[in-house]
Design a protein around this motif. Structure first.
Motif, PDB file in Angstrom:
ATOM      1  N   HIS A 101       1.355   8.133   5.273  1.00 28.83           N
ATOM      2  CA  HIS A 101       0.294   7.285   4.705  1.00 28.83           C
ATOM      3  C   HIS A 101       0.317   5.922   5.395  1.00 28.83           C
ATOM      4  N   TYR A 147       0.558   3.083   4.271  1.00 28.99           N
ATOM      5  CA  TYR A 147       1.440   2.065   3.694  1.00 28.99           C
ATOM      6  C   TYR A 147       2.897   2.252   4.126  1.00 28.99           C
ATOM      7  N   ASP A 199      -5.274   8.157   5.097  1.00 28.85           N
ATOM      8  CA  ASP A 199      -5.322   7.814   3.672  1.00 28.85           C
ATOM      9  C   ASP A 199      -5.133   9.095   2.862  1.00 28.85           C
ATOM     10  N   SER A 200      -5.193   8.982   1.554  1.00 28.91           N
ATOM     11  CA  SER A 200      -4.876  10.146   0.711  1.00 28.91           C
ATOM     12  C   SER A 200      -5.797  11.328   0.974  1.00 28.91           C
ATOM     13  N   ASN A 206      -3.837  10.285  -7.296  1.00 27.72           N
ATOM     14  CA  ASN A 206      -2.605   9.609  -7.703  1.00 27.72           C
ATOM     15  C   ASN A 206      -2.258  10.064  -9.119  1.00 27.72           C
ATOM     16  N   SER A 250      -9.778   7.531  -3.386  1.00 30.43           N
ATOM     17  CA  SER A 250     -10.581   6.308  -3.339  1.00 30.43           C
ATOM     18  C   SER A 250     -11.695   6.418  -2.298  1.00 30.43           C
ATOM     19  N   HIS A 297      -1.802  -3.331  -6.681  1.00 32.23           N
ATOM     20  CA  HIS A 297      -3.172  -3.839  -6.462  1.00 32.23           C
ATOM     21  C   HIS A 297      -3.728  -4.599  -7.671  1.00 32.23           C
ATOM     22  N   HIS A 339      -9.350  -2.762  -1.544  1.00 26.36           N
ATOM     23  CA  HIS A 339      -9.191  -1.395  -2.057  1.00 26.36           C
ATOM     24  C   HIS A 339      -9.724  -1.362  -3.497  1.00 26.36           C
ATOM     25  N   GLU A 359      -8.569  -0.136  -6.068  1.00 24.33           N
ATOM     26  CA  GLU A 359      -7.547  -0.275  -7.110  1.00 24.33           C
ATOM     27  C   GLU A 359      -7.378  -1.737  -7.534  1.00 24.33           C
ATOM     28  N   SER A 405     -11.503   2.710   0.646  1.00 25.99           N
ATOM     29  CA  SER A 405     -10.147   3.276   0.730  1.00 25.99           C
ATOM     30  C   SER A 405      -9.498   2.706   1.990  1.00 25.99           C
ATOM     31  N   THR A 406      -8.229   3.020   2.210  1.00 23.52           N
ATOM     32  CA  THR A 406      -7.571   2.467   3.405  1.00 23.52           C
ATOM     33  C   THR A 406      -8.288   2.919   4.681  1.00 23.52           C
TER      34      THR A 406
HETATM   35  P1  13P Z   1      -5.853   5.643  -0.326  1.00 25.14           P
HETATM   36  O1  13P Z   1      -6.702   6.620  -1.067  1.00 25.14           O
HETATM   37  O2  13P Z   1      -6.652   4.549   0.285  1.00 25.14           O
HETATM   38  O3  13P Z   1      -4.991   6.338   0.620  1.00 25.14           O
HETATM   39  O4  13P Z   1      -4.919   4.907  -1.378  1.00 25.14           O
HETATM   40  C1  13P Z   1      -3.842   5.566  -1.963  1.00 25.14           C
HETATM   41  C2  13P Z   1      -3.013   4.659  -2.710  1.00 25.14           C
HETATM   42  O5  13P Z   1      -1.970   5.000  -3.206  1.00 25.14           O
HETATM   43  C3  13P Z   1      -3.500   3.309  -2.867  1.00 25.14           C
HETATM   44  O6  13P Z   1      -2.598   2.559  -3.554  1.00 25.14           O
END
Ligand code: 13P
Ligand code: SF4
Length: 301
Positions: A23, A25, A39-40, A112, A127, A173, A196, A198, A212-213
Protein backbone atom coordinates in the motif's frame (compact mmCIF):
# COMPACT_ATOMS: atom_id res chain seq x y z
CA UNK A 1 23.56 -5.61 4.64
CA UNK A 2 20.63 -3.81 2.97
CA UNK A 3 21.76 -5.23 -0.39
CA UNK A 4 22.05 -8.75 1.08
CA UNK A 5 18.54 -8.59 2.43
CA UNK A 6 17.17 -7.24 -0.85
CA UNK A 7 18.95 -10.03 -2.77
CA UNK A 8 17.52 -12.59 -0.38
CA UNK A 9 13.99 -11.20 -0.80
CA UNK A 10 14.24 -11.27 -4.57
CA UNK A 11 15.71 -14.84 -4.64
CA UNK A 12 13.16 -16.20 -2.19
CA UNK A 13 10.35 -14.51 -4.10
CA UNK A 14 11.37 -16.39 -7.26
CA UNK A 15 11.62 -19.72 -5.37
CA UNK A 16 8.10 -19.29 -4.01
CA UNK A 17 6.54 -17.74 -7.12
CA UNK A 18 5.51 -14.87 -4.86
CA UNK A 19 4.33 -11.37 -5.58
CA UNK A 20 4.85 -8.46 -3.17
CA UNK A 21 1.98 -5.98 -3.03
CA UNK A 22 2.34 -2.79 -1.00
CA UNK A 23 0.00 0.00 0.00
CA UNK A 24 1.06 3.61 -0.56
CA UNK A 25 1.42 4.16 3.20
CA UNK A 26 4.18 1.56 3.55
CA UNK A 27 7.75 2.46 4.46
CA UNK A 28 9.70 3.70 1.41
CA UNK A 29 11.97 0.62 1.26
CA UNK A 30 8.89 -1.63 1.06
CA UNK A 31 7.31 0.48 -1.68
CA UNK A 32 10.62 0.30 -3.57
CA UNK A 33 10.96 -3.48 -3.38
CA UNK A 34 7.28 -4.26 -4.07
CA UNK A 35 6.12 -5.63 -7.42
CA UNK A 36 3.05 -3.48 -7.15
CA UNK A 37 2.18 -0.39 -5.09
CA UNK A 38 -1.40 0.81 -5.00
CA UNK A 39 -4.46 1.91 -3.06
CA UNK A 40 -6.95 -0.50 -1.52
CA UNK A 41 -8.98 -0.93 -4.70
CA UNK A 42 -5.94 -1.51 -6.89
CA UNK A 43 -4.53 -4.01 -4.38
CA UNK A 44 -7.81 -5.97 -4.42
CA UNK A 45 -7.90 -5.85 -8.23
CA UNK A 46 -4.29 -7.04 -8.47
CA UNK A 47 -4.95 -9.79 -5.94
CA UNK A 48 -7.87 -11.07 -7.97
CA UNK A 49 -5.75 -11.20 -11.14
CA UNK A 50 -2.29 -12.34 -10.07
CA UNK A 51 -0.91 -15.66 -11.38
CA UNK A 52 1.53 -15.84 -8.42
CA UNK A 53 1.14 -18.69 -5.92
CA UNK A 54 2.07 -16.64 -2.86
CA UNK A 55 0.79 -13.11 -2.22
CA UNK A 56 2.76 -11.05 0.27
CA UNK A 57 0.44 -8.29 1.38
CA UNK A 58 2.39 -5.34 2.76
CA UNK A 59 -0.35 -3.33 4.39
CA UNK A 60 -2.75 -4.06 7.23
CA UNK A 61 -4.82 -7.15 7.98
CA UNK A 62 -7.98 -6.22 6.07
CA UNK A 63 -5.91 -5.92 2.87
CA UNK A 64 -4.33 -9.35 3.37
CA UNK A 65 -7.74 -10.82 4.24
CA UNK A 66 -9.22 -9.40 1.04
CA UNK A 67 -6.41 -11.06 -0.95
CA UNK A 68 -7.16 -14.39 0.77
CA UNK A 69 -10.93 -14.07 0.27
CA UNK A 70 -10.29 -13.60 -3.45
CA UNK A 71 -7.63 -16.37 -3.60
CA UNK A 72 -8.58 -19.20 -1.24
CA UNK A 73 -6.12 -21.63 -2.84
CA UNK A 74 -3.12 -19.33 -2.59
CA UNK A 75 -0.85 -18.61 0.33
CA UNK A 76 -1.35 -15.04 1.56
CA UNK A 77 1.26 -13.61 3.92
CA UNK A 78 1.08 -10.53 6.13
CA UNK A 79 4.66 -9.83 7.32
CA UNK A 80 3.58 -8.12 10.58
CA UNK A 81 0.59 -8.22 12.87
CA UNK A 82 -0.70 -4.92 11.55
CA UNK A 83 -4.37 -4.07 11.94
CA UNK A 84 -6.59 -1.12 11.15
CA UNK A 85 -8.23 0.45 14.22
CA UNK A 86 -11.14 1.68 12.11
CA UNK A 87 -11.86 -1.87 10.89
CA UNK A 88 -12.20 -2.93 14.54
CA UNK A 89 -14.90 -0.30 15.16
CA UNK A 90 -17.61 -2.54 13.69
CA UNK A 91 -18.25 -6.12 14.76
CA UNK A 92 -20.45 -8.65 12.96
CA UNK A 93 -22.75 -8.88 16.00
CA UNK A 94 -23.30 -5.10 16.17
CA UNK A 95 -23.90 -5.00 12.43
CA UNK A 96 -26.45 -7.85 12.65
CA UNK A 97 -28.25 -5.87 15.34
CA UNK A 98 -28.36 -2.76 13.11
CA UNK A 99 -29.61 -4.86 10.17
CA UNK A 100 -32.41 -6.22 12.32
CA UNK A 101 -33.56 -2.61 12.94
CA UNK A 102 -33.55 -1.88 9.17
CA UNK A 103 -34.77 -5.00 7.39
CA UNK A 104 -34.27 -4.73 3.65
CA UNK A 105 -31.48 -2.15 3.91
CA UNK A 106 -28.44 -2.65 1.70
CA UNK A 107 -25.23 -2.87 3.72
CA UNK A 108 -22.17 -1.23 2.18
CA UNK A 109 -18.91 -2.16 3.90
CA UNK A 110 -15.83 -0.04 3.39
CA UNK A 111 -13.04 -2.54 2.68
CA UNK A 112 -11.45 -1.34 5.91
CA UNK A 113 -13.45 -4.00 7.74
CA UNK A 114 -12.98 -7.62 8.81
CA UNK A 115 -13.90 -10.62 6.65
CA UNK A 116 -16.73 -11.37 9.10
CA UNK A 117 -18.19 -7.88 8.63
CA UNK A 118 -17.85 -8.15 4.85
CA UNK A 119 -19.73 -11.45 5.12
CA UNK A 120 -22.63 -9.60 6.79
CA UNK A 121 -22.65 -6.99 4.02
CA UNK A 122 -24.09 -6.82 0.52
CA UNK A 123 -21.33 -4.96 -1.24
CA UNK A 124 -17.93 -3.53 -0.37
CA UNK A 125 -16.46 -0.22 -1.45
CA UNK A 126 -13.14 1.56 -1.21
CA UNK A 127 -12.45 5.26 -1.08
CA UNK A 128 -11.96 5.12 -4.90
CA UNK A 129 -15.32 3.70 -5.82
CA UNK A 130 -17.67 4.55 -2.90
CA UNK A 131 -19.72 6.95 -5.04
CA UNK A 132 -20.09 4.46 -7.91
CA UNK A 133 -21.05 1.73 -5.43
CA UNK A 134 -23.73 3.91 -3.79
CA UNK A 135 -25.05 4.95 -7.21
CA UNK A 136 -25.43 1.26 -8.16
CA UNK A 137 -27.98 0.74 -5.36
CA UNK A 138 -31.63 1.30 -6.32
CA UNK A 139 -32.84 4.66 -4.95
CA UNK A 140 -35.73 3.18 -3.02
CA UNK A 141 -33.36 1.06 -0.90
CA UNK A 142 -32.18 2.14 2.53
CA UNK A 143 -28.38 2.03 2.93
CA UNK A 144 -26.35 1.16 6.01
CA UNK A 145 -22.75 2.32 5.56
CA UNK A 146 -19.99 0.86 7.79
CA UNK A 147 -17.64 1.69 9.43
CA UNK A 148 -16.26 5.09 8.32
CA UNK A 149 -18.62 7.97 9.14
CA UNK A 150 -16.50 10.47 7.18
CA UNK A 151 -16.36 8.49 3.94
CA UNK A 152 -20.05 7.68 4.44
CA UNK A 153 -21.03 11.34 4.83
CA UNK A 154 -18.91 12.33 1.86
CA UNK A 155 -20.44 9.63 -0.38
CA UNK A 156 -23.94 10.58 0.82
CA UNK A 157 -23.34 14.24 -0.05
CA UNK A 158 -21.95 13.37 -3.47
CA UNK A 159 -24.80 11.04 -4.38
CA UNK A 160 -27.67 12.86 -2.69
CA UNK A 161 -28.54 9.66 -0.80
CA UNK A 162 -29.64 9.42 2.80
CA UNK A 163 -27.70 6.76 4.61
CA UNK A 164 -27.50 5.22 8.04
CA UNK A 165 -23.94 5.88 9.19
CA UNK A 166 -21.74 3.95 11.56
CA UNK A 167 -19.67 6.00 14.00
CA UNK A 168 -16.29 4.55 12.97
CA UNK A 169 -13.37 6.69 11.92
CA UNK A 170 -9.70 6.52 11.05
CA UNK A 171 -7.72 7.81 14.04
CA UNK A 172 -5.03 9.07 11.65
CA UNK A 173 -7.24 11.07 9.25
CA UNK A 174 -10.06 12.06 11.58
CA UNK A 175 -7.79 14.32 13.64
CA UNK A 176 -6.77 16.53 10.74
CA UNK A 177 -8.13 19.90 11.82
CA UNK A 178 -9.39 22.69 9.58
CA UNK A 179 -7.04 24.96 11.55
CA UNK A 180 -3.93 23.03 10.50
CA UNK A 181 -5.09 22.95 6.87
CA UNK A 182 -5.73 26.72 6.94
CA UNK A 183 -2.28 27.22 8.43
CA UNK A 184 -0.72 25.36 5.49
CA UNK A 185 -2.93 27.29 3.05
CA UNK A 186 -1.68 30.59 4.52
CA UNK A 187 1.94 29.43 4.27
CA UNK A 188 1.50 28.13 0.69
CA UNK A 189 -1.18 30.25 -0.96
CA UNK A 190 -0.52 28.79 -4.43
CA UNK A 191 -0.94 25.19 -3.27
CA UNK A 192 -3.91 23.01 -4.14
CA UNK A 193 -5.50 21.11 -1.24
CA UNK A 194 -6.13 17.41 -1.96
CA UNK A 195 -7.45 15.21 0.84
CA UNK A 196 -8.54 11.65 1.53
CA UNK A 197 -12.28 11.19 2.27
CA UNK A 198 -11.46 9.72 5.69
CA UNK A 199 -10.77 13.33 6.77
CA UNK A 200 -13.55 15.11 8.67
CA UNK A 201 -16.21 17.11 6.74
CA UNK A 202 -14.78 20.49 7.86
CA UNK A 203 -11.48 19.55 6.21
CA UNK A 204 -13.17 18.15 3.11
CA UNK A 205 -14.98 21.51 2.80
CA UNK A 206 -11.60 23.26 2.40
CA UNK A 207 -10.28 20.91 -0.28
CA UNK A 208 -9.92 21.48 -4.01
CA UNK A 209 -10.24 17.73 -4.49
CA UNK A 210 -11.19 14.68 -2.42
CA UNK A 211 -9.69 11.40 -3.61
CA UNK A 212 -8.41 7.97 -2.59
CA UNK A 213 -4.62 7.69 -2.51
CA UNK A 214 -4.42 6.53 -6.14
CA UNK A 215 -6.90 9.28 -7.01
CA UNK A 216 -4.71 11.91 -5.32
CA UNK A 217 -1.71 10.71 -7.33
CA UNK A 218 -3.65 10.96 -10.58
CA UNK A 219 -5.04 14.38 -9.67
CA UNK A 220 -1.56 15.72 -8.92
CA UNK A 221 -0.03 14.19 -12.07
CA UNK A 222 -2.76 15.76 -14.23
CA UNK A 223 -2.70 19.15 -12.49
CA UNK A 224 -0.76 22.14 -13.78
CA UNK A 225 -0.26 23.34 -10.18
CA UNK A 226 3.22 22.93 -8.66
CA UNK A 227 2.44 22.76 -4.94
CA UNK A 228 0.01 20.59 -3.01
CA UNK A 229 -1.23 20.31 0.56
CA UNK A 230 -1.83 16.59 0.94
CA UNK A 231 -4.42 15.29 3.39
CA UNK A 232 -3.29 11.73 3.84
CA UNK A 233 -0.61 9.53 5.41
CA UNK A 234 2.99 10.64 5.00
CA UNK A 235 4.28 7.35 3.48
CA UNK A 236 2.39 8.33 0.35
CA UNK A 237 4.77 11.26 -0.22
CA UNK A 238 7.42 8.72 -1.27
CA UNK A 239 5.33 7.63 -4.25
CA UNK A 240 4.20 11.19 -4.99
CA UNK A 241 7.83 12.39 -5.15
CA UNK A 242 8.83 9.45 -7.34
CA UNK A 243 6.03 10.08 -9.84
CA UNK A 244 6.09 13.90 -9.68
CA UNK A 245 9.70 14.88 -8.85
CA UNK A 246 9.18 18.51 -9.90
CA UNK A 247 6.21 19.15 -7.60
CA UNK A 248 6.27 20.13 -3.93
CA UNK A 249 4.16 18.58 -1.18
CA UNK A 250 3.13 19.71 2.29
CA UNK A 251 1.24 17.51 4.74
CA UNK A 252 -2.11 18.74 6.05
CA UNK A 253 -0.99 18.01 9.60
CA UNK A 254 2.25 17.23 11.39
CA UNK A 255 3.09 13.63 12.29
CA UNK A 256 0.59 12.26 9.77
CA UNK A 257 1.55 8.64 10.42
CA UNK A 258 -0.37 5.36 10.59
CA UNK A 259 1.81 3.30 12.94
CA UNK A 260 0.18 0.05 11.81
CA UNK A 261 1.28 0.72 8.23
CA UNK A 262 4.85 1.24 9.42
CA UNK A 263 5.30 -2.19 11.04
CA UNK A 264 6.79 -3.85 7.97
CA UNK A 265 10.45 -3.23 7.14
CA UNK A 266 12.82 -5.26 4.97
CA UNK A 267 13.63 -7.53 7.95
CA UNK A 268 9.97 -8.44 8.54
CA UNK A 269 9.45 -8.99 4.83
CA UNK A 270 12.48 -11.29 4.55
CA UNK A 271 11.43 -13.27 7.61
CA UNK A 272 7.91 -13.59 6.29
CA UNK A 273 9.19 -15.03 3.01
CA UNK A 274 11.62 -17.33 4.80
CA UNK A 275 9.15 -18.79 7.29
CA UNK A 276 5.94 -18.27 5.30
CA UNK A 277 4.41 -16.19 8.10
CA UNK A 278 1.90 -14.83 9.06
CA UNK A 279 -0.39 -16.95 6.89
CA UNK A 280 -3.86 -15.48 6.57
CA UNK A 281 -6.77 -17.88 6.95
CA UNK A 282 -10.48 -17.12 6.59
CA UNK A 283 -13.13 -19.70 7.56
CA UNK A 284 -14.75 -21.01 4.37
CA UNK A 285 -18.36 -20.09 5.25
CA UNK A 286 -17.31 -16.50 6.01
CA UNK A 287 -15.03 -16.36 3.00
CA UNK A 288 -17.77 -17.32 0.57
CA UNK A 289 -20.10 -14.59 1.83
CA UNK A 290 -17.32 -11.99 2.00
CA UNK A 291 -16.23 -13.00 -1.52
CA UNK A 292 -19.68 -12.13 -2.82
CA UNK A 293 -19.48 -8.63 -1.29
CA UNK A 294 -16.01 -8.02 -2.68
CA UNK A 295 -16.90 -9.45 -6.08
CA UNK A 296 -20.04 -7.27 -6.23
CA UNK A 297 -17.73 -4.29 -5.74
CA UNK A 298 -15.12 -5.44 -8.27
CA UNK A 299 -17.83 -5.79 -10.93
CA UNK A 300 -18.66 -2.07 -10.62
CA UNK A 301 -16.80 -0.04 -13.22
P1 13P B 1 -7.09 3.94 0.09
O1 13P B 1 -8.43 3.39 -0.27
O2 13P B 1 -6.86 5.29 -0.47
O3 13P B 1 -6.05 2.97 -0.25
O4 13P B 1 -7.06 4.15 1.66
C1 13P B 1 -6.98 3.07 2.53
C2 13P B 1 -6.75 3.50 3.89
O5 13P B 1 -6.53 2.72 4.78
C3 13P B 1 -6.80 4.92 4.14
O6 13P B 1 -6.52 5.17 5.44
FE1 SF4 C 1 -6.73 2.17 9.13
FE2 SF4 C 1 -6.43 4.80 9.15
FE3 SF4 C 1 -4.27 3.26 9.16
FE4 SF4 C 1 -5.82 3.47 6.96
S1 SF4 C 1 -4.59 5.07 7.91
S2 SF4 C 1 -5.00 1.59 7.85
S3 SF4 C 1 -7.87 3.64 7.90
S4 SF4 C 1 -5.84 3.40 10.77
Amino acid sequence: MANDIKEYISRRKQELNAVIMAHYYQNPEIQDIADFVGDSLQLAQQASATPAQVIVSCGVSFMAESAKILNPDKTVLLPAQAGCPMADMVTPAALREKKSQHPGAVVVAYVNSSAAVKAESDICCTSSNAIAVINSIPREKEIIFVPDRNLGRYAAAQTGREMIFWQGYCPVHDIVSPGSVREQMALHPEAQVVVHPECPPEVIALADAVRSTAGILKYIKDSSAQEFIVGTEEGFLHSLRKHCPDKTFYLARSNFVCQEMKMIRLEELALSLEKLQEQIEVAEDIRQKAYRSLQNMLEIK
